[in-house]
Design an enzyme around this catalytic site. Structure first.
Site, PDB file in Angstrom:
ATOM      1  NE  ARG A 103     -38.242  71.939  24.874  1.00 31.30           N
ATOM      2  CZ  ARG A 103     -39.398  71.532  24.234  1.00 31.30           C
ATOM      3  NH1 ARG A 103     -39.931  72.404  23.230  1.00 31.30           N
ATOM      4  NH2 ARG A 103     -40.092  70.654  24.613  1.00 31.30           N
ATOM      5  CB  THR A 107     -35.833  77.148  17.198  1.00 33.19           C
ATOM      6  OG1 THR A 107     -35.429  75.812  17.600  1.00 33.19           O
ATOM      7  CG2 THR A 107     -34.963  77.764  15.975  1.00 33.19           C
ATOM      8  CG  ASP A 199     -37.739  65.622  35.096  1.00 28.92           C
ATOM      9  OD1 ASP A 199     -37.574  64.248  34.791  1.00 28.92           O
ATOM     10  OD2 ASP A 199     -37.362  66.519  34.656  1.00 28.92           O
ATOM     11  CG  ASP A 202     -34.544  64.815  37.048  1.00 32.95           C
ATOM     12  OD1 ASP A 202     -33.349  64.339  36.496  1.00 32.95           O
ATOM     13  OD2 ASP A 202     -34.728  65.998  36.989  1.00 32.95           O
TER      14      ASP A 202
END
Length: 208
Positions: A103, A107, A199, A202
């Site tokens: 990411r 932006t 997650d 993870d």
């Protein structure tokens, strides 16, 4: 949700319970994620087209069916890796590509940092694998990247989704069927699926 298939199968639901539990260890979590992937392969492949092939059994000649198109499994790194083995066990002739996204801090848009695919991927059925369909941003970006390479037959395969992610994918890519083991209630303020399973990356690799 005409292009969305939510599996409602006792074995899938049984295994989902274990991966949702915060008390499940890394080994059991990883094994159950892979096993759900294998169970989902049956539903994913339900509408695969076949072609006739003449073979000879020990008794006589006959005409039977084989898959018309090759299959390529493309996990989004890294969490998508957890489902690959289970699907591959069910479709052992499938090839495997990889796509990595990060990411952009300014932006907040997903950017591709790695992509490696089999040469014949354009003529194949592509299973894009990412366990969590949360905002839908990463999945949508990955599908766009695949389409830019001339890939047309794409199916999204995940474990747990939510209405927000499903709507995003349907809006951006209405031609892509979505396969999920479960559709949960919503996203929370941190972007996690509720109730979800935390997650997935993870928990798969023991990094938290």
């Amino acid at each position: 949700m005409s292009n969305v298939v939510i599996l409602n199968h006792p074995l899938v639901n049984h295994k989902l319970t274990f991966i949702r539990s915060k008390d499940t260890n890394t080994k059991d979590f990883r094994e159950n994620v892979g096993e759900i992937g294998g169970l989902m392969a049956y539903e994913i492949s339900r509408d695969f087209k076949t072609k006739k092939l003449e073979i000879e059994t020990p008794i006589c000649k006959t005409t039977s069916e084989v898959l018309e198109k090759k299959v390529v499994i493309v996990p989004i790194l890294r969490a998508g890796l957890g489902m690959v083995e289970g699907i591959h066990n069910m479709i052992p002739n499938a090839k495997i590509g990889h796509i990595g996204l990060y990411r952009d801090e300014e932006t907040l848009e997903p950017k591709e940092y790695y992509a490696k695919f089999p040469e014949d991927i354009k003529e194949s059925v592509v299973l894009l694998v990412d366990p969590m369909l949360a905002t839908g941003g990463s999945a949508s970006a990955a599908i766009t990247m695949l389409k830019k390479r001339g890939i047309k037959d794409i199916k999204y395969v995940g474990l747990v989704g939510c209405p927000e992610g499903i709507k995003r994918l349907q809006k951006d890519h209405p031609d892509v069927n979505i396969y999920l083991a479960a559709c949960d209630e919503k996203l929370n303020e941190k972007g996690y699926i509720v109730p979800g399973l935390g997650d997935c990356g993870d928990r798969l690799f023991g990094t938290k």
